[in-house]
Enzyme design. Sequence first.
Site, PDB file in Angstrom:
ATOM      1  N   THR A  70       0.819  -1.208   0.000  1.00  0.00           N
ATOM      2  CA  THR A  70       0.000   0.000   0.000  1.00  0.00           C
ATOM      3  C   THR A  70       0.857   1.264   0.000  1.00  0.00           C
ATOM      4  OG1 THR A  70      -1.513   1.272   1.421  1.00  0.00           O
ATOM      5  CG2 THR A  70      -0.099  -0.284   2.523  1.00  0.00           C
ATOM      6  N   ASP A  71       0.286   2.350  -0.489  1.00  0.00           N
ATOM      7  CA  ASP A  71       0.984   3.644  -0.432  1.00  0.00           C
ATOM      8  C   ASP A  71       1.113   4.154   1.005  1.00  0.00           C
ATOM      9  OD1 ASP A  71      -1.696   4.294   0.005  1.00  0.00           O
ATOM     10  OD2 ASP A  71      -1.825   5.784  -1.593  1.00  0.00           O
ATOM     11  N   GLU A  72       0.357   3.552   1.922  1.00  0.00           N
ATOM     12  CA  GLU A  72       0.380   4.045   3.306  1.00  0.00           C
ATOM     13  C   GLU A  72       1.719   3.823   3.989  1.00  0.00           C
ATOM     14  OE1 GLU A  72      -2.922   3.132   5.758  1.00  0.00           O
ATOM     15  OE2 GLU A  72      -4.351   3.256   4.113  1.00  0.00           O
ATOM     16  N   TYR A 127      -1.759  -0.723  11.153  1.00  0.00           N
ATOM     17  CA  TYR A 127      -1.913  -1.380   9.839  1.00  0.00           C
ATOM     18  C   TYR A 127      -0.734  -1.060   8.927  1.00  0.00           C
ATOM     19  CZ  TYR A 127      -3.239  -1.703   4.918  1.00  0.00           C
ATOM     20  OH  TYR A 127      -3.222  -1.943   3.573  1.00  0.00           O
ATOM     21  N   THR A 150       2.648  -2.542   9.843  1.00  0.00           N
ATOM     22  CA  THR A 150       2.840  -3.979   9.575  1.00  0.00           C
ATOM     23  C   THR A 150       3.001  -4.230   8.079  1.00  0.00           C
ATOM     24  OG1 THR A 150       0.440  -4.400   9.577  1.00  0.00           O
ATOM     25  CG2 THR A 150       1.633  -4.776  11.651  1.00  0.00           C
ATOM     26  N   LYS A 151       2.336  -3.419   7.248  1.00  0.00           N
ATOM     27  CA  LYS A 151       2.557  -3.560   5.798  1.00  0.00           C
ATOM     28  C   LYS A 151       3.997  -3.144   5.453  1.00  0.00           C
ATOM     29  CE  LYS A 151       0.073  -4.610   2.949  1.00  0.00           C
ATOM     30  NZ  LYS A 151      -0.306  -5.944   2.414  1.00  0.00           N
ATOM     31  N   ASN A 180      -8.320   1.740  -3.323  1.00  0.00           N
ATOM     32  CA  ASN A 180      -9.147   1.092  -4.343  1.00  0.00           C
ATOM     33  C   ASN A 180     -10.629   1.310  -4.071  1.00  0.00           C
ATOM     34  OD1 ASN A 180      -7.605  -1.848  -5.696  1.00  0.00           O
ATOM     35  ND2 ASN A 180      -6.527  -0.157  -4.716  1.00  0.00           N
ATOM     36  N   PHE A 191     -14.649   3.290   3.460  1.00  0.00           N
ATOM     37  CA  PHE A 191     -15.317   4.589   3.291  1.00  0.00           C
ATOM     38  C   PHE A 191     -16.451   4.590   2.257  1.00  0.00           C
ATOM     39  CE2 PHE A 191     -15.166   8.967   1.334  1.00  0.00           C
ATOM     40  CZ  PHE A 191     -15.841   9.610   2.360  1.00  0.00           C
ATOM     41  N   PRO A 228     -18.079   2.113   0.350  1.00  0.00           N
ATOM     42  CA  PRO A 228     -19.225   1.218   0.567  1.00  0.00           C
ATOM     43  C   PRO A 228     -20.005   1.540   1.837  1.00  0.00           C
ATOM     44  CG  PRO A 228     -17.209  -0.033   0.204  1.00  0.00           C
ATOM     45  CD  PRO A 228     -16.810   1.390   0.288  1.00  0.00           C
ATOM     46  N   ARG A 229     -19.297   2.026   2.873  1.00  0.00           N
ATOM     47  CA  ARG A 229     -20.032   2.357   4.108  1.00  0.00           C
ATOM     48  C   ARG A 229     -21.067   3.444   3.833  1.00  0.00           C
ATOM     49  NH1 ARG A 229     -18.336   5.233   9.868  1.00  0.00           N
ATOM     50  NH2 ARG A 229     -20.223   4.534  10.946  1.00  0.00           N
ATOM     51  N   TYR A 253     -15.271  11.627   8.899  1.00  0.00           N
ATOM     52  CA  TYR A 253     -14.297  11.813   9.986  1.00  0.00           C
ATOM     53  C   TYR A 253     -13.677  13.221   9.927  1.00  0.00           C
ATOM     54  CZ  TYR A 253     -13.845   6.632  10.323  1.00  0.00           C
ATOM     55  OH  TYR A 253     -14.050   5.278  10.456  1.00  0.00           O
ATOM     56  N   ASN A 281     -12.180  13.693   1.028  1.00  0.00           N
ATOM     57  CA  ASN A 281     -13.306  12.843   1.436  1.00  0.00           C
ATOM     58  C   ASN A 281     -14.642  13.545   1.283  1.00  0.00           C
ATOM     59  OD1 ASN A 281     -11.478  10.843   2.077  1.00  0.00           O
ATOM     60  ND2 ASN A 281     -11.418  11.341   4.263  1.00  0.00           N
ATOM     61  N   HIS A 303      -4.813  10.134  11.946  1.00  0.00           N
ATOM     62  CA  HIS A 303      -5.384  10.109  10.590  1.00  0.00           C
ATOM     63  C   HIS A 303      -4.441  10.719   9.538  1.00  0.00           C
ATOM     64  CE1 HIS A 303      -9.404  10.921   8.247  1.00  0.00           C
ATOM     65  NE2 HIS A 303      -8.569  10.131   7.590  1.00  0.00           N
TER      66      HIS A 303
END
Length: 358
Positions: free
Chosen positions: A147-149, A174, A177-178, A204, A214, A216-217, A231, A273, A300
């Site tokens: 991921t880009d994160e 998260y 760990t990636k 994605n 985000f 689909p929620r 948020y 967002n 965030h």
Amino acid sequence: RDRQQPARVLNDSMGDTDMSEELFEPRNIIVTGGCGFIGSNFVHYVVNNHPDVHVTVLDKLTYAGNRENIAGLPADRVELVVGDICDAELLERIVPGCDAIVHYAAESHNDNSIADPEPFLRTNVEGTYCLLEACRKHDVRYHHVSTDEVYGDLALDDPARFTEETPYKPSSPYSSTKAASDMLVRAWTRTYGLRTTISNCSNNYGPFQHVEKFIPRQITNILCGIKPKLYGDGLNVRDWIHTEDHSSAVWAILTKGRYGETYLIGADGEKNNIDVLHAILEGMGKAADDFDWVRDRPGHDRRYAIDSSKLRRELGWKPKHTDFAQGLASTIEWYRENEQWWRPAKESTEAKYKAQGQ
Ligand code: NAD
Ligand code: TDX
């Protein structure tokens, strides 16, 4: 071919620089996490576009995995093995004889990692280690989906975007760990000469994404008569890519990428967002202010932005879904038409968010 040499360099030395040529032609691949959102979209992509390839999906079917995501695909093309990537004995049974592992399985949701990091350490770090060891033992090509994160975040007014040279600076359990798993891949490549590639992709969207995320929620909230939840100040920027474009990029890297290289995947889709939420509200016939502001995510990340020019230049990849409004409209349509798919997870997901003040 000398397996220590990058495929592209060897190809160039043979005087052939046709970027459309696939240099690695797998016939049997294992796709970990192939019952999750992005993994299952990749399985569909392979079945639809590469008729000679057989896919073994290895998936633990956690809360995020759903066998429905690959239901209906031909049984002679796709086999599901339900199991854990941390299960070395299971890997010993299925890895020998396969040509490549494409590793999607992960605990993937930032908010969950803040509430309970432990499963992220186990699946994302230990799971990657187990797969690397299996590939080392059986000399199997390995592609690592990341991921880009891992690069942390950018300021809203920073003209820069992430590149393959950006230093790692992950913010959440998260993303840390990636990042750790990416480092394992690099070490196994250098030390053991494993044939690997890494891709770091941006956010994605598309069909089969879990209702905790985000887009689909918010769509399913509206379909349930619940207000969307935003948020913080809503100005955080994500760089959206349709999941089908992620699939075509991973295929290009798997078959044409240089061993030991990292490729960033993105489709120039930066949006904040609140703009994405306004587009959802408008697309579903709701007023622009018909949502709730909720507690911000701790730590965030402000903005992600991908420079994917290496992937485009070296491997000739480009995205197909360049019209975000159209991609979002078809995603809204998919959730309207597939209520039986998302409904079972909706109530418990919202209850979890409610307990967190979100
Ligand atoms: P997801 O949560 O929808 O799916 C994860 C899948 O992995 C599920 O099917 C789950 O059952 C399976 N899984 C989890 N733990 C497992 C284990 N121990 N053994 C076997 N299977 C296990 O995730 P996603 O959003 O589809 O993300 C897939 C990959 O892409 C992840 O590696 C993620 O870091 C990466 N990624 C995601 C995005 C995004 O926008 N969602 C962007 C860039 C990269
Ligand atoms: O209800 C919400 N309201 C809200 O404002 C939710 C669920 C999220 N958000 C915000 C947080 C983020 O700024 O929307 C943005 C996107 O949130 P997520 O869908 O949780 O994605 P993100 O945290 O950006 O991470 C995603 O992209 C990178 C994936 O979940 C990761 O797996 C991937 O690595």
